[in-house]
Design a protein around this motif. Structure first.
Motif, PDB file in Angstrom:
ATOM      1  N   UNK A 182       0.784  -1.314   0.102  1.00 55.56           N
ATOM      2  CA  UNK A 182       0.218  -0.099  -0.037  1.00 55.56           C
ATOM      3  C   UNK A 182       0.752   1.396  -0.025  1.00 55.56           C
ATOM      4  N   UNK A 183       1.851   1.352  -1.143  1.00 56.03           N
ATOM      5  CA  UNK A 183       2.760   2.471  -0.988  1.00 56.03           C
ATOM      6  C   UNK A 183       2.110   4.002  -1.426  1.00 56.03           C
ATOM      7  N   UNK A 184       2.738   4.853  -0.556  1.00 53.71           N
ATOM      8  CA  UNK A 184       2.307   6.270  -0.621  1.00 53.71           C
ATOM      9  C   UNK A 184       3.517   6.907  -1.373  1.00 53.71           C
ATOM     10  N   UNK A 185       3.230   7.981  -2.281  1.00 55.32           N
ATOM     11  CA  UNK A 185       4.305   8.862  -2.813  1.00 55.32           C
ATOM     12  C   UNK A 185       4.815   8.603  -3.947  1.00 55.32           C
ATOM     13  N   UNK A 191       0.612  14.175  -7.601  1.00 54.06           N
ATOM     14  CA  UNK A 191      -0.374  14.425  -6.587  1.00 54.06           C
ATOM     15  C   UNK A 191      -0.583  15.897  -6.001  1.00 54.06           C
ATOM     16  N   UNK A 192       0.817  16.355  -5.866  1.00 52.81           N
ATOM     17  CA  UNK A 192       0.844  17.948  -5.409  1.00 52.81           C
ATOM     18  C   UNK A 192       0.641  18.817  -6.556  1.00 52.81           C
ATOM     19  N   UNK A 202      -0.588  19.623   3.865  1.00 54.78           N
ATOM     20  CA  UNK A 202       0.347  19.272   4.887  1.00 54.78           C
ATOM     21  C   UNK A 202       1.423  18.520   4.205  1.00 54.78           C
ATOM     22  N   UNK A 203       1.205  18.220   3.277  1.00 58.44           N
ATOM     23  CA  UNK A 203       2.389  17.366   2.345  1.00 58.44           C
ATOM     24  C   UNK A 203       3.441  18.241   1.908  1.00 58.44           C
ATOM     25  N   UNK A 204       3.064  19.748   1.947  1.00 61.55           N
ATOM     26  CA  UNK A 204       4.203  20.464   1.342  1.00 61.55           C
ATOM     27  C   UNK A 204       5.228  20.751   2.317  1.00 61.55           C
ATOM     28  N   UNK A 205       4.959  20.405   3.714  1.00 60.86           N
ATOM     29  CA  UNK A 205       6.069  20.352   4.775  1.00 60.86           C
ATOM     30  C   UNK A 205       7.035  19.264   4.362  1.00 60.86           C
ATOM     31  N   UNK A 206       6.763  17.952   4.249  1.00 59.08           N
ATOM     32  CA  UNK A 206       7.904  17.031   4.149  1.00 59.08           C
ATOM     33  C   UNK A 206       8.491  17.019   2.651  1.00 59.08           C
ATOM     34  N   UNK A 207       7.401  17.615   1.742  1.00 56.26           N
ATOM     35  CA  UNK A 207       8.140  17.622   0.034  1.00 56.26           C
ATOM     36  C   UNK A 207       8.503  19.022  -0.257  1.00 56.26           C
ATOM     37  N   UNK A 209       7.846  23.080  -1.480  1.00 53.10           N
ATOM     38  CA  UNK A 209       6.994  23.748  -2.394  1.00 53.10           C
ATOM     39  C   UNK A 209       7.560  23.785  -3.820  1.00 53.10           C
ATOM     40  N   UNK A 210       8.450  23.141  -4.270  1.00 52.09           N
ATOM     41  CA  UNK A 210       9.208  23.053  -5.392  1.00 52.09           C
ATOM     42  C   UNK A 210       8.715  21.913  -6.416  1.00 52.09           C
ATOM     43  N   UNK A 211       8.039  21.971  -7.327  1.00 51.12           N
ATOM     44  CA  UNK A 211       7.546  21.047  -8.183  1.00 51.12           C
ATOM     45  C   UNK A 211       8.845  19.959  -8.681  1.00 51.12           C
ATOM     46  N   UNK A 212      10.004  20.732  -8.941  1.00 53.91           N
ATOM     47  CA  UNK A 212      10.995  20.035  -9.240  1.00 53.91           C
ATOM     48  C   UNK A 212      11.485  18.966  -8.232  1.00 53.91           C
ATOM     49  N   UNK A 213      11.410  19.298  -7.020  1.00 59.07           N
ATOM     50  CA  UNK A 213      11.711  18.413  -5.914  1.00 59.07           C
ATOM     51  C   UNK A 213      10.454  17.297  -5.864  1.00 59.07           C
ATOM     52  N   UNK A 214       9.272  17.471  -6.120  1.00 59.23           N
ATOM     53  CA  UNK A 214       8.292  16.346  -6.352  1.00 59.23           C
ATOM     54  C   UNK A 214       8.511  15.506  -7.027  1.00 59.23           C
ATOM     55  N   UNK A 215       9.112  15.890  -8.342  1.00 61.30           N
ATOM     56  CA  UNK A 215       9.625  15.109  -9.519  1.00 61.30           C
ATOM     57  C   UNK A 215      10.541  14.078  -8.983  1.00 61.30           C
ATOM     58  N   UNK A 216      11.405  14.865  -8.396  1.00 59.23           N
ATOM     59  CA  UNK A 216      12.596  14.058  -7.963  1.00 59.23           C
ATOM     60  C   UNK A 216      12.653  13.225  -7.143  1.00 59.23           C
ATOM     61  N   UNK A 217      11.667  13.026  -6.371  1.00 54.07           N
ATOM     62  CA  UNK A 217      11.577  11.981  -5.200  1.00 54.07           C
ATOM     63  C   UNK A 217      10.147  11.074  -5.730  1.00 54.07           C
ATOM     64  N   UNK A 218       9.814  11.313  -6.659  1.00 52.04           N
ATOM     65  CA  UNK A 218       8.758  10.325  -7.415  1.00 52.04           C
ATOM     66  C   UNK A 218       9.087   9.147  -8.096  1.00 52.04           C
ATOM     67  N   UNK A 219       9.055   7.737  -7.475  1.00 52.78           N
ATOM     68  CA  UNK A 219       9.685   6.648  -8.089  1.00 52.78           C
ATOM     69  C   UNK A 219       8.855   6.344  -9.724  1.00 52.78           C
TER      70      UNK A 219
END
Length: 296
Positions: A182-185, A191-192, A202-207, A209-219
């Motif tokens: 049941x993996x998240x992320x 998602x963001x 609330x997920x903007x705290x761990x991830x 506010x930069x879309x480039x970072x959201x992309x970089x940590x998405x498998x």
């Protein structure tokens, strides 16, 4: 009057018997493993060192073995801001009882760090495991990762993003396969960007506010032909975002010819997907044994 009083006592007696059987079972399973607690997987001189979060436990089977055993690194969930390896000791014991050397890890959490640092912590723990697990009877050439919820997303990222290990000076990704519960992320960029659900901010705290970072940590964006095989599980009653992203992730694996298996577990919610791992005969353990080739 005596008969009604006896009837009232029956549930109490049943509960006591069940509790006794539970404790006996747990004792028997605990005896099948040796737990080495709170091993530091980075040195105290490492930037950002955390004496609690940079720790792992090893569960070593006590059964005789003719050779080194497969190794499973388990990454806990908790929405990237909570969770602790100690909550999942039952998974370590179950895996050891199945003749697998289990490694349960902590990693730093939000708001102290963001997800890129969490992923690097997990890579450090896997690297430590590769270098030291033979001391505990594990085979560093049969090293797998497993995670639930946020931990499942981190496990997928470790399996697909080889650059995480190159940052540590490890030329080849040591992970041979992943079990995603049941993996998240899996696709936080999508998602963001959409922000479809209440409270997503609330997920903007761990991830961040930069879309480039959201992309970089998405498998989702690191899967490639030749990526290690994966087992993926989703609860029938899990969160809609996880139901959607696991299906899309499986489709991506299929498109690229990556070996994978995807199962929806009937009637399971998100938390039930990890608590079911208390039972040794659970379907995930059954599949997992075949997946890692654990011999008794």
């Amino acid at each position: 009057m005596l008969f009604p009083r006896l009837l009232w006592q029956v549930p109490v007696v049943v509960c006591i018997v069940i509790a006794a059987l539970f404790l006996i079972n747990e004792y028997a399973i605990a005896r099948s493993s040796r737990r080495t607690k709170d091993i530091a997987y980075v040195t105290a001189s490492t930037p950002g060192y955390d004496s609690e979060r940079h720790r792992l436990d090893v569960y070593q089977p006590t059964k005789p073995s003719t050779g080194n055993r497969p190794v499973m690194v388990f990454i806990h969930g908790g929405a990237w801001n909570s969770g602790n390896k100690n909550l999942y000791a039952y998974i370590g014991r179950r895996l050891a009882d199945l003749n697998i050397v289990a490694v349960l890890i902590n990693y730093r959490l939000s708001p102290s760090v963001e997800v890129p640092d969490m992923a690097l912590d997990c890579a450090r723990a896997v690297s430590w495991t590769q270098n030291h697990i033979a001391e505990y009877g594990g085979d560093p050439n049969r090293l797998f990762v497993m995670g639930h919820s946020a931990g499942g997303g981190l496990a997928a990222l470790l399996t697909t993003d080889d650059a995480l290990f190159k940052k540590l000076g490890v030329s080849n990704n040591p992970i041979k396969g992943a079990i995603l519960d049941d993996p998240g992320g899996l696709d936080m960029f999508d998602y963001l960007t959409k922000m479809e659900y209440p409270g997503d901010e609330k997920y903007l705290i761990p991830f961040g506010k930069k879309p480039a970072v959201w992309h970089d940590v998405s498998p989702m964006y690191y899967v490639k032909a030749g990526s290690p095989p994966m087992l993926i599980y989703a609860g029938e009653r899990t969160y809609p975002s996880i139901a959607s992203s696991t299906r899309r992730f499986g489709q991506r694996l299929q498109e690229l010819g990556v070996t994978y298996q995807f199962k929806v577990i009937p009637d399971k919610k998100h938390i039930g997907m990890v608590t079911q791992l208390f039972w040794k005969n659970n379907v995930i353990y059954t599949d997992l044994l075949k997946f890692v080739g654990a011999g008794i």
